[in-house]
Design a protein around this motif. Structure first.
Motif, PDB file in Angstrom:
ATOM      1  N   ILE A 136       3.945   1.166   6.591  1.00 13.61           N
ATOM      2  CA  ILE A 136       4.616   0.028   5.965  1.00 13.61           C
ATOM      3  C   ILE A 136       3.564  -0.720   5.167  1.00 13.61           C
ATOM      4  O   ILE A 136       2.500  -1.057   5.703  1.00 13.61           O
ATOM      5  CB  ILE A 136       5.261  -0.918   6.997  1.00 13.61           C
ATOM      6  N   VAL A 137       3.855  -0.962   3.893  1.00 17.19           N
ATOM      7  CA  VAL A 137       2.954  -1.751   3.046  1.00 17.19           C
ATOM      8  C   VAL A 137       3.790  -2.830   2.363  1.00 17.19           C
ATOM      9  O   VAL A 137       4.798  -2.529   1.717  1.00 17.19           O
ATOM     10  CB  VAL A 137       2.248  -0.892   1.975  1.00 17.19           C
ATOM     11  N   LEU A 175       3.772  -2.047  16.377  1.00 16.25           N
ATOM     12  CA  LEU A 175       3.975  -0.648  16.019  1.00 16.25           C
ATOM     13  C   LEU A 175       2.720   0.206  16.168  1.00 16.25           C
ATOM     14  O   LEU A 175       2.796   1.428  16.060  1.00 16.25           O
ATOM     15  CB  LEU A 175       4.489  -0.550  14.579  1.00 16.25           C
ATOM     16  N   GLY A 176       1.578  -0.432  16.440  1.00 16.62           N
ATOM     17  CA  GLY A 176       0.349   0.329  16.627  1.00 16.62           C
ATOM     18  C   GLY A 176       0.474   1.426  17.679  1.00 16.62           C
ATOM     19  O   GLY A 176       0.089   2.577  17.424  1.00 16.62           O
ATOM     20  N   THR A 181       1.303   2.309  10.851  1.00 13.75           N
ATOM     21  CA  THR A 181       0.419   1.255  10.358  1.00 13.75           C
ATOM     22  C   THR A 181       1.193   0.300   9.455  1.00 13.75           C
ATOM     23  O   THR A 181       2.142   0.684   8.770  1.00 13.75           O
ATOM     24  CB  THR A 181      -0.778   1.829   9.578  1.00 13.75           C
ATOM     25  N   VAL A 182       0.769  -0.961   9.467  1.00 17.09           N
ATOM     26  CA  VAL A 182       1.439  -2.015   8.696  1.00 17.09           C
ATOM     27  C   VAL A 182       0.361  -2.865   8.036  1.00 17.09           C
ATOM     28  O   VAL A 182      -0.489  -3.443   8.715  1.00 17.09           O
ATOM     29  CB  VAL A 182       2.315  -2.907   9.597  1.00 17.09           C
ATOM     30  N   ASN A 183       0.387  -2.944   6.717  1.00 15.45           N
ATOM     31  CA  ASN A 183      -0.619  -3.683   5.966  1.00 15.45           C
ATOM     32  C   ASN A 183       0.014  -4.408   4.788  1.00 15.45           C
ATOM     33  O   ASN A 183       1.152  -4.131   4.400  1.00 15.45           O
ATOM     34  CB  ASN A 183      -1.691  -2.722   5.442  1.00 15.45           C
ATOM     35  N   ALA A 235      -5.383   6.526   5.440  1.00 16.29           N
ATOM     36  CA  ALA A 235      -5.513   5.150   5.936  1.00 16.29           C
ATOM     37  C   ALA A 235      -5.018   5.005   7.368  1.00 16.29           C
ATOM     38  O   ALA A 235      -4.568   3.928   7.771  1.00 16.29           O
ATOM     39  CB  ALA A 235      -4.756   4.193   5.019  1.00 16.29           C
ATOM     40  N   GLY A 236      -5.127   6.052   8.135  1.00 17.58           N
ATOM     41  CA  GLY A 236      -4.560   6.052   9.479  1.00 17.58           C
ATOM     42  C   GLY A 236      -5.207   5.108  10.470  1.00 17.58           C
ATOM     43  O   GLY A 236      -4.621   4.829  11.521  1.00 17.58           O
ATOM     44  N   TYR A 237      -6.407   4.592  10.172  1.00 16.76           N
ATOM     45  CA  TYR A 237      -7.071   3.665  11.101  1.00 16.76           C
ATOM     46  C   TYR A 237      -7.173   2.265  10.499  1.00 16.76           C
ATOM     47  O   TYR A 237      -7.979   1.453  10.927  1.00 16.76           O
ATOM     48  CB  TYR A 237      -8.464   4.199  11.477  1.00 16.76           C
TER      49      TYR A 237
END
Length: 251
Positions: A136-137, A175-176, A181-183, A235-237
């Protein structure tokens, strides 16, 4: 064979949203190109996606309507069979001074920016939690961070975007454990497409370049590159972050 990546981009008919679609398009991608009413622009973006080897479908909905977000996610899943990436870009800027803001205008900013993101994410979660490299971005704005006498303020937009970023951080925690991932990406001053609605006229926008260390106004492609990274498997981390793309604008 690489698995197809299914991507929903809101506000994708022009500007940053269109640049996001074009930067991420390629073989093994499928896009739901959302717009409120600019069908012509959205269809042009969809055609570019097709030319890049991807698939695209256009969907019109007003995300201020409380049922529209869930319907937009449902349409993505109906057409493509799932959802891997949600990119919440739709919104608008309101420069009205706080003392002159009506209740209706304040509500419009909150519903279109913060409320739409909340409802999109809520509808997307069941699909993202079964996806691989789910992302999610959200596209925020410098107006939620920059409060200076030499730069115009956007009270309603600032409040809505700040709330959006708070939701990003809360969702990243929730959601972690599910590997979603959410940014947020936080653009600075960005050039508009010709004919697009402008909260700042071109002359005033050009004058802002003197306040930017890189000495220029940003381009939609500058923002799209950051979004594409955060939406990628690479960008998985990275989660719960607000990545500023502003040329060094002091906040």
């Amino acid at each position: 064979m690489q698995r197809r990546r299914i991507i929903l981009v809101t506000g994708a008919a022009s500007g940053i949203g269109a640049a996001i679609c074009r930067s991420m398009a390629g073989p093994d991608t499928a896009f739901l190109v959302h717009t409120r009413r600019n069908r012509e622009g959205a269809e042009a973006v969809a055609a570019d996606i097709d030319r890049a080897g991807g698939q695209a479908s256009v969907y019109l909905a007003d995300l201020a309507d409380r049922d529209a977000a869930a319907a937009t996610v449902a349409e993505t899943v109906r057409i493509f069979g799932g959802l891997d990436v949600l990119i919440a870009n739709a919104g608008f800027a309101d420069r009205t001074p706080l003392a002159d803001l009506t209740d209706a205008a304040m509500t419009a900013s909150v519903e279109t920016i913060q409320g739409a993101f909340f409802r999109l994410a809520r509808a997307a979660i069941p699909h993202l939690t079964t996806a691989t490299d789910a992302r999610i971005v959200a596209v925020s704005s410098f107006v939620a961070h920059t409060f200076r006498t030499d730069i115009a303020t956007f009270p309603a937009s600032a409040a809505a975007k700040a709330g959006l970023e708070a939701l990003v951080r809360a969702l990243a925690v929730e959601l972690g454990p599910l590997q979603v991932t959410v940014n947020a990406v936080v653009p600075g001053f960005i050039r508009k497409d010709a004919g697009a609605h402008r909260a700042i006229d071109p002359g005033a926008l050009a004058a802002q370049a003197a306040k930017i260390p890189l000495g220029r106004i940003g381009l939609p492609d500058d923002v799209a590159a950051a979004v594409a990274f955060l939406a990628s498997p690479a960008a998985g981390y990275t989660t719960g972050q607000a990545l500023h793309v502003n040329g060094g604008l002091t906040i």
